[in-house]
Motif scaffolding. Structure first.
Motif, PDB file in Angstrom:
ATOM      1  N   ARG A   1       0.813  -1.216   0.000  1.00  0.00           N
ATOM      2  CA  ARG A   1       0.000   0.000   0.000  1.00  0.00           C
ATOM      3  C   ARG A   1       0.846   1.266   0.000  1.00  0.00           C
ATOM      4  NH1 ARG A   1      -3.760  -1.384   5.059  1.00  0.00           N
ATOM      5  NH2 ARG A   1      -1.736  -2.200   5.710  1.00  0.00           N
ATOM      6  N   VAL A   2       2.071   1.181   0.542  1.00  0.00           N
ATOM      7  CA  VAL A   2       2.914   2.377   0.632  1.00  0.00           C
ATOM      8  C   VAL A   2       3.849   2.517  -0.568  1.00  0.00           C
ATOM      9  CG1 VAL A   2       4.863   1.352   1.904  1.00  0.00           C
ATOM     10  CG2 VAL A   2       4.288   3.747   2.244  1.00  0.00           C
ATOM     11  N   ILE A   3       4.245   1.409  -1.185  1.00  0.00           N
ATOM     12  CA  ILE A   3       5.189   1.465  -2.311  1.00  0.00           C
ATOM     13  C   ILE A   3       4.661   2.316  -3.472  1.00  0.00           C
ATOM     14  CG2 ILE A   3       6.278   0.081  -4.129  1.00  0.00           C
ATOM     15  CD1 ILE A   3       7.795  -0.010  -1.568  1.00  0.00           C
ATOM     16  N   PRO A   4       3.387   2.202  -3.885  1.00  0.00           N
ATOM     17  CA  PRO A   4       2.900   3.079  -4.972  1.00  0.00           C
ATOM     18  C   PRO A   4       3.068   4.563  -4.673  1.00  0.00           C
ATOM     19  CG  PRO A   4       1.376   1.271  -4.637  1.00  0.00           C
ATOM     20  CD  PRO A   4       2.372   1.184  -3.519  1.00  0.00           C
ATOM     21  N   SER A   5       2.913   4.966  -3.381  1.00  0.00           N
ATOM     22  CA  SER A   5       3.105   6.381  -3.021  1.00  0.00           C
ATOM     23  C   SER A   5       4.565   6.788  -3.182  1.00  0.00           C
ATOM     24  CB  SER A   5       2.656   6.629  -1.579  1.00  0.00           C
ATOM     25  OG  SER A   5       1.265   6.496  -1.447  1.00  0.00           O
ATOM     26  N   VAL A   6       5.480   5.864  -2.854  1.00  0.00           N
ATOM     27  CA  VAL A   6       6.911   6.143  -3.006  1.00  0.00           C
ATOM     28  C   VAL A   6       7.264   6.267  -4.484  1.00  0.00           C
ATOM     29  CG1 VAL A   6       9.245   5.316  -2.527  1.00  0.00           C
ATOM     30  CG2 VAL A   6       7.423   4.918  -0.870  1.00  0.00           C
ATOM     31  N   ILE A   7       6.742   5.351  -5.296  1.00  0.00           N
ATOM     32  CA  ILE A   7       7.023   5.395  -6.740  1.00  0.00           C
ATOM     33  C   ILE A   7       6.406   6.648  -7.356  1.00  0.00           C
ATOM     34  CG2 ILE A   7       6.670   4.216  -8.948  1.00  0.00           C
ATOM     35  CD1 ILE A   7       6.617   1.570  -7.368  1.00  0.00           C
ATOM     36  N   LYS A   8       5.211   7.022  -6.887  1.00  0.00           N
ATOM     37  CA  LYS A   8       4.583   8.263  -7.366  1.00  0.00           C
ATOM     38  C   LYS A   8       5.487   9.461  -7.082  1.00  0.00           C
ATOM     39  CE  LYS A   8       0.867  11.504  -6.329  1.00  0.00           C
ATOM     40  NZ  LYS A   8      -0.214  11.874  -5.397  1.00  0.00           N
ATOM     41  N   SER A   9       6.147   9.450  -5.905  1.00  0.00           N
ATOM     42  CA  SER A   9       7.047  10.548  -5.547  1.00  0.00           C
ATOM     43  C   SER A   9       8.266  10.577  -6.459  1.00  0.00           C
ATOM     44  CB  SER A   9       7.478  10.418  -4.087  1.00  0.00           C
ATOM     45  OG  SER A   9       6.363  10.497  -3.223  1.00  0.00           O
ATOM     46  N   CYS A  10       8.808   9.412  -6.785  1.00  0.00           N
ATOM     47  CA  CYS A  10       9.934   9.341  -7.735  1.00  0.00           C
ATOM     48  C   CYS A  10       9.509   9.854  -9.106  1.00  0.00           C
ATOM     49  CB  CYS A  10      10.446   7.906  -7.850  1.00  0.00           C
ATOM     50  SG  CYS A  10      11.119   7.227  -6.321  1.00  0.00           S
ATOM     51  N   THR A  11       8.271   9.540  -9.489  1.00  0.00           N
ATOM     52  CA  THR A  11       7.730  10.015 -10.765  1.00  0.00           C
ATOM     53  C   THR A  11       7.581  11.533 -10.753  1.00  0.00           C
ATOM     54  OG1 THR A  11       6.495   7.946 -10.953  1.00  0.00           O
ATOM     55  CG2 THR A  11       5.845   9.747 -12.425  1.00  0.00           C
ATOM     56  N   GLY A  12       7.060  12.042  -9.633  1.00  0.00           N
ATOM     57  CA  GLY A  12       6.897  13.501  -9.505  1.00  0.00           C
ATOM     58  C   GLY A  12       8.215  14.234  -9.556  1.00  0.00           C
ATOM     59  N   LEU A  13       9.269  13.612  -9.042  1.00  0.00           N
ATOM     60  CA  LEU A  13      10.615  14.209  -9.083  1.00  0.00           C
ATOM     61  C   LEU A  13      11.298  13.979 -10.421  1.00  0.00           C
ATOM     62  CD1 LEU A  13      11.868  13.074  -5.552  1.00  0.00           C
ATOM     63  CD2 LEU A  13      11.297  15.413  -6.237  1.00  0.00           C
ATOM     64  N   ASN A  14      10.666  13.167 -11.276  1.00  0.00           N
ATOM     65  CA  ASN A  14      11.249  12.787 -12.572  1.00  0.00           C
ATOM     66  C   ASN A  14      12.649  12.191 -12.358  1.00  0.00           C
ATOM     67  OD1 ASN A  14      10.899  12.515 -15.327  1.00  0.00           O
ATOM     68  ND2 ASN A  14      11.883  14.462 -15.820  1.00  0.00           N
ATOM     69  N   SER A  15      12.769  11.429 -11.268  1.00  0.00           N
ATOM     70  CA  SER A  15      14.059  10.856 -10.892  1.00  0.00           C
ATOM     71  C   SER A  15      14.113   9.388 -11.291  1.00  0.00           C
ATOM     72  CB  SER A  15      14.294  11.014  -9.385  1.00  0.00           C
ATOM     73  OG  SER A  15      15.483  10.371  -9.007  1.00  0.00           O
ATOM     74  N   LEU A  16      14.734   9.119 -12.429  1.00  0.00           N
ATOM     75  CA  LEU A  16      14.858   7.741 -12.896  1.00  0.00           C
ATOM     76  C   LEU A  16      15.742   6.929 -11.956  1.00  0.00           C
ATOM     77  CD1 LEU A  16      14.329   5.626 -15.128  1.00  0.00           C
ATOM     78  CD2 LEU A  16      16.382   6.473 -16.276  1.00  0.00           C
ATOM     79  N   ARG A  17      16.831   7.543 -11.491  1.00  0.00           N
ATOM     80  CA  ARG A  17      17.767   6.838 -10.604  1.00  0.00           C
ATOM     81  C   ARG A  17      17.074   6.369  -9.328  1.00  0.00           C
ATOM     82  NH1 ARG A  17      20.716   8.034  -6.257  1.00  0.00           N
ATOM     83  NH2 ARG A  17      19.941  10.185  -6.256  1.00  0.00           N
ATOM     84  N   CYS A  18      16.335   7.270  -8.703  1.00  0.00           N
ATOM     85  CA  CYS A  18      15.614   6.943  -7.474  1.00  0.00           C
ATOM     86  C   CYS A  18      14.548   5.878  -7.742  1.00  0.00           C
ATOM     87  CB  CYS A  18      14.980   8.208  -6.913  1.00  0.00           C
ATOM     88  SG  CYS A  18      14.092   7.986  -5.373  1.00  0.00           S
ATOM     89  N   GLY A  19      13.835   6.015  -8.854  1.00  0.00           N
ATOM     90  CA  GLY A  19      12.789   5.064  -9.208  1.00  0.00           C
ATOM     91  C   GLY A  19      13.337   3.660  -9.435  1.00  0.00           C
ATOM     92  N   LYS A  20      14.489   3.580 -10.080  1.00  0.00           N
ATOM     93  CA  LYS A  20      15.096   2.264 -10.333  1.00  0.00           C
ATOM     94  C   LYS A  20      15.543   1.607  -9.036  1.00  0.00           C
ATOM     95  CE  LYS A  20      17.663   1.684 -14.057  1.00  0.00           C
ATOM     96  NZ  LYS A  20      18.723   1.894 -15.091  1.00  0.00           N
ATOM     97  N   GLN A  21      15.986   2.420  -8.064  1.00  0.00           N
ATOM     98  CA  GLN A  21      16.377   1.871  -6.762  1.00  0.00           C
ATOM     99  C   GLN A  21      15.165   1.268  -6.051  1.00  0.00           C
ATOM    100  OE1 GLN A  21      18.242   5.193  -4.806  1.00  0.00           O
ATOM    101  NE2 GLN A  21      20.280   4.716  -5.606  1.00  0.00           N
ATOM    102  N   VAL A  22      14.034   1.989  -6.087  1.00  0.00           N
ATOM    103  CA  VAL A  22      12.807   1.472  -5.469  1.00  0.00           C
ATOM    104  C   VAL A  22      12.346   0.215  -6.207  1.00  0.00           C
ATOM    105  CG1 VAL A  22      10.389   1.973  -4.893  1.00  0.00           C
ATOM    106  CG2 VAL A  22      12.122   3.763  -4.672  1.00  0.00           C
ATOM    107  N   HIS A  23      12.472   0.242  -7.539  1.00  0.00           N
ATOM    108  CA  HIS A  23      12.104  -0.938  -8.338  1.00  0.00           C
ATOM    109  C   HIS A  23      12.964  -2.135  -7.920  1.00  0.00           C
ATOM    110  CE1 HIS A  23      11.307  -2.692 -12.643  1.00  0.00           C
ATOM    111  NE2 HIS A  23      10.903  -3.489 -11.681  1.00  0.00           N
TER     112      HIS A  23
END
Length: 767
Positions: free
Chosen positions: A124-146
């Motif tokens: 339930r919390v991971i989608p909010s974290v990924i949404k934040s990475c998307t909002g920051l347009n941070s591919l590096r951060c998003g790949k780490q969460v992935h």
């Protein structure tokens, strides 16, 4: 006795428990109130501290949520740091709150804290974290969460997968997005729509259509968002015809487009300039009852403007039930796009009179319109009015204004705009920096242009070309070549504009051999294919050097049909060297290419006049008269005490004209005393020498310089802009005045800058 004490203590413990239970129930009831204010939240917080309930994670987590909802994030962070044993729900509450309020950086930081506490997040919390990475347009951060999701097994959750698809689409990593999509056991319409829209936005037509087609196979029904994503995406990527075709298929498939659909397809129709389709879309919008939607109205005005349908554009605007600033901006831009500057100004002033709340886009559009279409003084006045009205210019406004300052050498206005740039902190913009370089170069202050260039932290090709173009305009070929080599050292690849500046500088300075070398190296060493403007520069380069036959041979051997610029370059060179035969060839070509351009007729007439062929002069002038053409009058501008004065050749309307002519006579007498006689050959009329001298006195650049002498302190610099090429007599006059009056004089004509000082000109009499 022992039994009695035990009973008493049990009763006391029971009372304490009941009291504690009562307090906890009361506080919990308070915390669960749907509309708990910030003061009430703080009161509940104080009660929790007094009653010792702070050790209960349930209460602190509820407090976290309340403080976050009231945007009291510092208080929320203090609470979570003070919890001895926070649980996943404590961190999740804060992550959800940050993500919901678009505080993306903070959401990611709290997630890092969660992981550092060795807590395991849920799906339930991971989608909010990924949404934040998307909002920051941070591919590096998003790949780490992935990666975290892969190792923890969370990536198999459908909501997590959908969030990852959105992340990679937003970061334009469509291959990653598609890979996650393929791993989804049950793709939903949200993920499909995101993938389709992403491919469309990247201009990947086949891939977008392929995913759209697969939706039916996967049992996913496309919805309005899917269709709109395709239409908007193709429009954004420049696939305008595809955008229109998708809109058509959407209607044929039984979907009813909404305001978003219509306002997304209309810009594509406008770019295609297909007014027939535009009228059909307009009719459909009216039929569907969305013709008055503010976004649709703005898009309709923009579309009709791009299709050069000014009447329809204005009609749509007039039929609006309620005026809206977006539609106003579209109307002004539409008039400007079609060169209808007066209509744009009238519309803008009418809206102001109606007390329409115009924004920075409105003001920037009208300033740009005036600046681009020769109404430079109006642009400067509008910029002043903009600030008086309380609208703050931005990093787009300034680059629109500065060309107007440069066009008429309004240096003080330009410096004021530069001051505004420094005060507001927008000087780091490469577009603002480039505009400042252009402005100072156009105002004759090439050294200040170089200062602006040197102070730029980041430079793109536009900045390099701006300083090279400035040096070229001032005839400083050595400096242009020096900057070119500096550009190479900085690994900046030159483009076609770079070589235009190089060739132009070489032609102004008589660097014939070097100019030819640069022309030959363009495609061979730098991969830049010569364009028509480069051939025009080469013809000028050869023609100015007197190599007229070589220039003509260059035209004959061009790989494409020469245009008016090329033939105009040859005709101008024929004027310098009085070559009548080639001049007639060039002029006849120009008469075919530009039958309504009076400048070509005047130039040929001048060549005949210079040779004393007055019958030919009369023949050319009769041709002009029969076609209803008049010679463009000589016009010059000079800025005095923050006011720009415009003087026309032979015009006596200026309030100081009597003093100007008196001062002119005195200067002419001083010139004659020193043996400097007027060069009457530049008067191209068959009249007596005395009359020729009188005509020479009325040349606009002379009038402007003398006006400057009368109204500025001694030894101060004068700056004049002229709309035509400076004649030889005026050139001699400027050299004399610069020495006699001890003044520096900058004159910019249509060819280049002339910097007069101590009786000499920077052009070395080669122009």
């Amino acid at each position: 006795m022992g039994k009695s004490n035990t009973t008493t203590m049990s009763k006391q413990a029971l009372r304490v428990f009941d009291t504690h239970h009562h307090h906890s129930t009361t506080i919990l009831t308070t915390l669960n109130l749907p509309t708990l204010s910030l003061p009430q939240t703080r009161q509940a917080h104080a009660q929790i501290l007094r009653t010792g309930l702070f050790l209960h994670t349930h209460f602190t987590t509820k407090l976290l949520s309340l403080y976050a909802n009231h945007l009291q994030f510092s208080q929320a962070n203090t609470i979570i740091k003070s919890i001895q044993h926070p649980d996943v729900f404590s961190f999740s509450t804060l992550i959800h709150a940050y993500s919901k309020l678009n505080q993306f950086t903070q959401a990611v930081l709290v997630f890092s804290q969660l992981v550092s506490h060795n807590l395991f997040p849920d799906t339930r919390v991971i989608p909010s974290v990924i949404k934040s990475c998307t909002g920051l347009n941070s591919l590096r951060c998003g790949k780490q969460v992935h990666g975290f999701c892969v190792t923890s097994g969370l990536c198999k959750d459908q909501f997590v997968q959908s969030s990852l698809v959105h992340l990679y689409v937003k970061c334009s990593r469509m291959n990653y997005a598609h890979k996650v999509f393929d791993e989804m056991s049950q793709p939903d319409v949200v993920s499909c729509s995101a993938l389709v829209s992403g491919y469309a936005r990247d201009g990947c037509v086949d891939e977008a259509k392929m995913v759209f087609g697969r939706m039916v196979e996967l049992g996913v029904e496309p919805n309005l968002v899917t269709w709109n994503g395709m239409v908007a995406g193709f429009n954004q990527s420049g696939c305008y015809l595809e955008a229109v075709m998708v809109f058509r298929d959407m209607v044929l498939s039984g979907f009813e487009p909404d305001g978003t659909s219509v306002s997304s397809v209309l810009p594509a129709v406008g770019e295609l300039e297909d007014v027939r389709v535009g009228v059909q879309v307009h009719g459909y919008a009216c039929k569907r009852g969305i013709g008055s939607d503010k976004c649709v109205v703005s898009a309709l005005i923009d579309m009709y403007g791009k299709c050069s349908c000014a009447m329809e554009m204005e009609r749509v605007f007039d039929e609006m039930p309620q005026r809206e600033v977006g539609a106003c901006n579209a109307l002004v831009s539409g008039f400007a796009r079609n060169g209808l500057t007066d209509d744009a100004l009238n519309a803008f002033n009418r809206l102001r009179d109606q007390e329409m709340e115009l924004n920075v886009v409105s003001w920037t559009s009208i300033i740009a319109c005036c600046s681009q279409h020769g109404k430079d003084i109006e642009a400067l006045d509008l910029f002043r009015q903009m600030q008086v009205s309380g609208v703050k210019p931005n990093a787009v406004t300034i680059p629109c204004l500065l060309p107007a300052c440069g066009n008429i050498a309004a240096l003080m206005h330009g410096k004021a705009a530069h001051g505004f740039v420094l005060r507001t902190g927008i000087s780091d913009s490469v577009y603002v920096g480039s505009a400042l370089i252009d402005m100072y170069a156009n105002c004759g202050r090439i050294h200040l242009a170089r200062v602006c260039f040197d102070r730029m932290h980041v430079r793109n090709i536009v900045c390099w070309n701006a300083i090279m173009g400035g040096y070229a305009m001032h005839g400083k070929a050595n400096e242009v070549i020096e900057v070119f080599h500096l550009m190479e050292k900085n690994d900046q690849k030159p483009d076609f504009i770079t070589f235009t500046s190089l060739l132009s500088a070489c032609s102004h300075s008589g660097f014939t051999e070097q100019g030819e070398q640069f022309f030959n190296k363009m495609s061979k060493d730098y991969g830049v294919k010569p364009r028509i403007e480069h051939y025009a520069c080469l013809v000028t380069l050869l023609g100015r050097a007197g190599k007229l036959n070589e220039a003509f041979s260059t035209i004959e051997n061009m790989p494409f049909e020469p245009d008016a610029c090329v033939w105009g370059a040859l005709l101008s060179s024929c004027r310098v060297h009085n070559n009548i035969n080639l001049a007639e060839v060039a002029a006849n070509k120009l008469f075919q290419l530009e039958p309504n351009n009076p400048g070509n007729y005047v130039l040929l007439s001048n060549i005949y006049a210079n040779k004393g062929l007055w019958k030919e002069v009369d023949r050319v002038r009769d041709m002009m008269k029969s076609m209803g053409m008049k010679k463009n009058p000589g016009c010059s501008w000079i800025e005095i005490k923050n006011k720009v004065h415009m003087l026309l050749a032979g015009d006596a309307s200026h309030p100081q004209m009597v003093k100007i002519l008196e001062k002119m006579d005195n200067l002419t007498m001083e010139m004659k005393k020193l043996g400097c006689l007027p060069v009457t050959s530049f008067v191209l009329h068959d009249v007596e020498d005395q009359e020729k001298e009188h005509i020479l006195c009325g040349h606009s650049e002379k009038l402007a310089v003398v006006l400057g002498l009368l109204n500025t302190p001694q030894r101060s610099t004068l700056q004049v802009i002229k709309n035509l090429r400076i004649c030889g007599d005026c050139h001699d006059f400027m050299k004399f005045v610069s020495r006699f009056e001890q003044r520096e004089i900058f004159v910019r004509d249509t060819n280049r800058f002339h910097h007069f000082k101590d009786g000499l000109c920077s052009c070395g009499d080669y122009w």
